[in-house]
Motif scaffolding. Structure first.
Motif, PDB file in Angstrom:
ATOM      1  N   LEU A 155       0.804  -1.231   0.000  1.00  0.00           N
ATOM      2  CA  LEU A 155       0.000   0.000   0.000  1.00  0.00           C
ATOM      3  C   LEU A 155       0.830   1.271   0.000  1.00  0.00           C
ATOM      4  CD1 LEU A 155      -2.929  -0.931   2.433  1.00  0.00           C
ATOM      5  CD2 LEU A 155      -2.918  -0.951  -0.056  1.00  0.00           C
ATOM      6  N   ARG A 156       1.952   1.227   0.674  1.00  0.00           N
ATOM      7  CA  ARG A 156       2.777   2.440   0.784  1.00  0.00           C
ATOM      8  C   ARG A 156       3.120   3.002  -0.603  1.00  0.00           C
ATOM      9  NH1 ARG A 156       8.557   2.823   3.975  1.00  0.00           N
ATOM     10  NH2 ARG A 156       8.965   4.981   3.407  1.00  0.00           N
ATOM     11  N   THR A 157       3.459   2.113  -1.526  1.00  0.00           N
ATOM     12  CA  THR A 157       3.742   2.536  -2.905  1.00  0.00           C
ATOM     13  C   THR A 157       2.454   2.658  -3.703  1.00  0.00           C
ATOM     14  OG1 THR A 157       5.778   1.270  -2.800  1.00  0.00           O
ATOM     15  CG2 THR A 157       5.024   1.916  -4.998  1.00  0.00           C
ATOM     16  N   ALA A 158       1.581   1.652  -3.524  1.00  0.00           N
ATOM     17  CA  ALA A 158       0.412   1.542  -4.409  1.00  0.00           C
ATOM     18  C   ALA A 158      -0.593   2.673  -4.220  1.00  0.00           C
ATOM     19  CB  ALA A 158      -0.273   0.198  -4.176  1.00  0.00           C
ATOM     20  N   MET A 159      -0.595   3.355  -3.075  1.00  0.00           N
ATOM     21  CA  MET A 159      -1.586   4.421  -2.863  1.00  0.00           C
ATOM     22  C   MET A 159      -1.085   5.790  -3.326  1.00  0.00           C
ATOM     23  SD  MET A 159      -3.506   3.216   0.640  1.00  0.00           S
ATOM     24  CE  MET A 159      -4.653   4.586   0.736  1.00  0.00           C
ATOM     25  N   GLN A 160       0.039   5.817  -4.039  1.00  0.00           N
ATOM     26  CA  GLN A 160       0.544   7.115  -4.511  1.00  0.00           C
ATOM     27  C   GLN A 160      -0.129   7.499  -5.834  1.00  0.00           C
ATOM     28  OE1 GLN A 160       4.737   7.649  -4.082  1.00  0.00           O
ATOM     29  NE2 GLN A 160       4.791   6.346  -2.271  1.00  0.00           N
ATOM     30  N   ASP A 161      -0.421   8.777  -5.946  1.00  0.00           N
ATOM     31  CA  ASP A 161      -1.212   9.252  -7.092  1.00  0.00           C
ATOM     32  C   ASP A 161      -0.568  10.464  -7.752  1.00  0.00           C
ATOM     33  OD1 ASP A 161      -3.729   9.961  -8.655  1.00  0.00           O
ATOM     34  OD2 ASP A 161      -3.445  11.738  -7.396  1.00  0.00           O
ATOM     35  N   ARG A 162      -0.743  10.562  -9.062  1.00  0.00           N
ATOM     36  CA  ARG A 162      -0.218  11.741  -9.777  1.00  0.00           C
ATOM     37  C   ARG A 162      -1.279  12.442 -10.609  1.00  0.00           C
ATOM     38  NH1 ARG A 162       5.730   9.624 -11.714  1.00  0.00           N
ATOM     39  NH2 ARG A 162       5.411  11.191 -13.339  1.00  0.00           N
ATOM     40  N   ILE A 163      -2.537  11.958 -10.572  1.00  0.00           N
ATOM     41  CA  ILE A 163      -3.490  12.605 -11.489  1.00  0.00           C
ATOM     42  C   ILE A 163      -4.602  13.415 -10.825  1.00  0.00           C
ATOM     43  CG2 ILE A 163      -2.982  10.939 -13.338  1.00  0.00           C
ATOM     44  CD1 ILE A 163      -5.762   9.819 -12.974  1.00  0.00           C
ATOM     45  N   HIS A 164      -4.818  13.262  -9.528  1.00  0.00           N
ATOM     46  CA  HIS A 164      -5.818  14.179  -8.936  1.00  0.00           C
ATOM     47  C   HIS A 164      -5.330  14.818  -7.639  1.00  0.00           C
ATOM     48  CE1 HIS A 164      -7.718  11.656  -5.680  1.00  0.00           C
ATOM     49  NE2 HIS A 164      -7.004  10.761  -6.317  1.00  0.00           N
ATOM     50  N   GLN A 165      -4.627  14.060  -6.814  1.00  0.00           N
ATOM     51  CA  GLN A 165      -4.227  14.634  -5.521  1.00  0.00           C
ATOM     52  C   GLN A 165      -3.371  15.902  -5.642  1.00  0.00           C
ATOM     53  OE1 GLN A 165      -4.592  10.616  -2.741  1.00  0.00           O
ATOM     54  NE2 GLN A 165      -2.607  11.566  -2.951  1.00  0.00           N
ATOM     55  N   PRO A 166      -2.370  15.914  -6.548  1.00  0.00           N
ATOM     56  CA  PRO A 166      -1.545  17.128  -6.626  1.00  0.00           C
ATOM     57  C   PRO A 166      -2.371  18.377  -6.941  1.00  0.00           C
ATOM     58  CG  PRO A 166      -0.530  15.348  -7.870  1.00  0.00           C
ATOM     59  CD  PRO A 166      -1.900  14.874  -7.482  1.00  0.00           C
ATOM     60  N   TYR A 167      -3.442  18.203  -7.718  1.00  0.00           N
ATOM     61  CA  TYR A 167      -4.250  19.352  -8.141  1.00  0.00           C
ATOM     62  C   TYR A 167      -5.279  19.769  -7.090  1.00  0.00           C
ATOM     63  CZ  TYR A 167      -1.997  17.849 -12.376  1.00  0.00           C
ATOM     64  OH  TYR A 167      -1.049  17.460 -13.277  1.00  0.00           O
TER      65      TYR A 167
END
Ligand SMILES: Nc1ncnc2c1ncn2[C@@H]1O[C@H](COP(=O)(O)OP(=O)(O)OP(=O)(O)O)[C@@H](O)[C@H]1O
Ligand SMILES: N[C@@H](CCO)C(=O)O
Length: 302
Positions: free
Chosen positions: A218-230
């Motif tokens: 989960l530590r890696t798998a829950m990382q996101d680049r398409i909505h959280q940063p925005y």
């Protein structure tokens, strides 16, 4: 003339959509419920207790009653039965915990029952998903566990796993709500290939983590680049809590749904007991509300 339908009891869980990278595709059912006891009455009436009780009791422009009315009108019902609803709500409204999905499903299920529509579970799912515009919360709310879903033409395809995992869920709730519509308007119209590939990779790992009980992914798998940063600016709690990824006892962290609340998955009861203090310290907010809950099974209708 059709006989009045028997009373209906509904118990629909809160849901945390996306789980990081699975934007509009993954949802996790949680043990906080919208419970409704409904019966035919002389006029529309709602008695509500629990969270956001005043909002839930509004008769005017109420999402549950509006959905009920729209579904029956679209189905050609000329006389729509008045209902008395006894509601107990545990799902925070407008906080990224799937309140609108539960309310929409409730409206569709009430229409199906009191309007004698005879719809299947799949038809109920599809009606509510089309109304919500994306299937992640609705599918998890109806089917429980961690539900993956996709919309193909007019159909919704789903797969559920992880219903029996004993992971502890902590939901950190800031004081102000954020409408999903506003949180969606913050997203860009297109992404780079690198961002898309990173999210596809993480989402694939995330589904495996739930299907195979692999918490260490989960530590890696829950990382996101398409909505959280925005959404970070509108959801400042996320920025403060993401650095806790990797803290002892934390399995993974993500914005819950469209935010602003943050989901922290804890390793066990011991970690879930200790982490609220750590979370409040990281948030620099000693009075931050944190709900401790678990993965929920499918919703109940009876
Ligand atoms: N039990 C309810 N009764 C009446 N209206 C409700 C109920 N639950 C939700 N709503 C309506 O849905 C709105 C919240 O929906 P919104 O999509 O903005 O957030 P959410 O569903 O809580 O979060 P997310 O979609 O990110 O999980 C409320 O402001 C209210 O209008
Ligand atoms: N996938 C949706 C969930 C909120 O309804 C979003 O993030 O906008």
């Amino acid at each position: 003339m059709t006989a009045a339908a028997s009373p209906l009891h509904l118990r629909l869980p809160a849901t945390s959509a996306n789980l990081g990278p699975g934007f509009d595709a993954l949802g996790l059912a949680m043990g906080l419920y919208l419970t409704i006891d409904a019966k035919v009455a002389e006029d529309f009436h709602i008695k509500a207790t629990g969270r956001n009780a005043d909002q839930c009791a509004h008769l005017k422009n109420n999402l549950i009653l509006r959905t009920y009315d729209e579904v029956l009108t679209a189905a050609g019902r000329e006389s729509i039965p008045y209902l008395s609803l006894d509601i107990h709500n545990e799902i925070p409204l407008g906080m990224g915990c799937g309140s609108s999905a539960a309310a929409l499903l409730a409206g569709v299920m009430l229409a199906n029952h009191f309007g004698h529509l005879g719809w299947t579970k799949q038809q109920i799912l599809e009606e509510a998903c089309h109304r919500e515009g994306h299937p992640d919360n609705v599918a998890a709310c109806l089917l429980g566990g961690m539900t993956a879903s996709a919309m193909h033409k007019n159909h919704v395809v789903t797969a559920t796993c992880g219903e029996n995992l004993n992971w502890h869920l902590l939901l950190a709730l800031p004081s102000a709500s954020l409408a999903t519509e506003k949180a969606r308007a913050l997203l860009p119209p297109a992404y780079t290939r690198a961002d898309a590939v990173a999210n596809i990779q993480n989402t694939a790992l995330l589904v495996a983590a739930f299907a195979q009980n692999r918490p260490e992914l989960l530590r890696t798998a829950m990382q996101d680049r398409i909505h959280q940063p925005y959404r970070m600016e509108a959801c400042p709690l996320l920025k403060l809590l993401l650095p806790l990824n990797g803290h002892p006892g934390v399995l993974g962290i993500a914005l819950s749904g469209a935010g602003p609340s943050v989901l922290v998955i804890a390793e066990d009861a011991n970690a879930a007991g200790k982490l609220p203090e750590v979370i409040r310290e990281a948030a620099n907010d000693p009075s931050l509300e944190i709900l401790h809950t678990f993965i929920a099974q499918a919703s109940i209708q009876g």
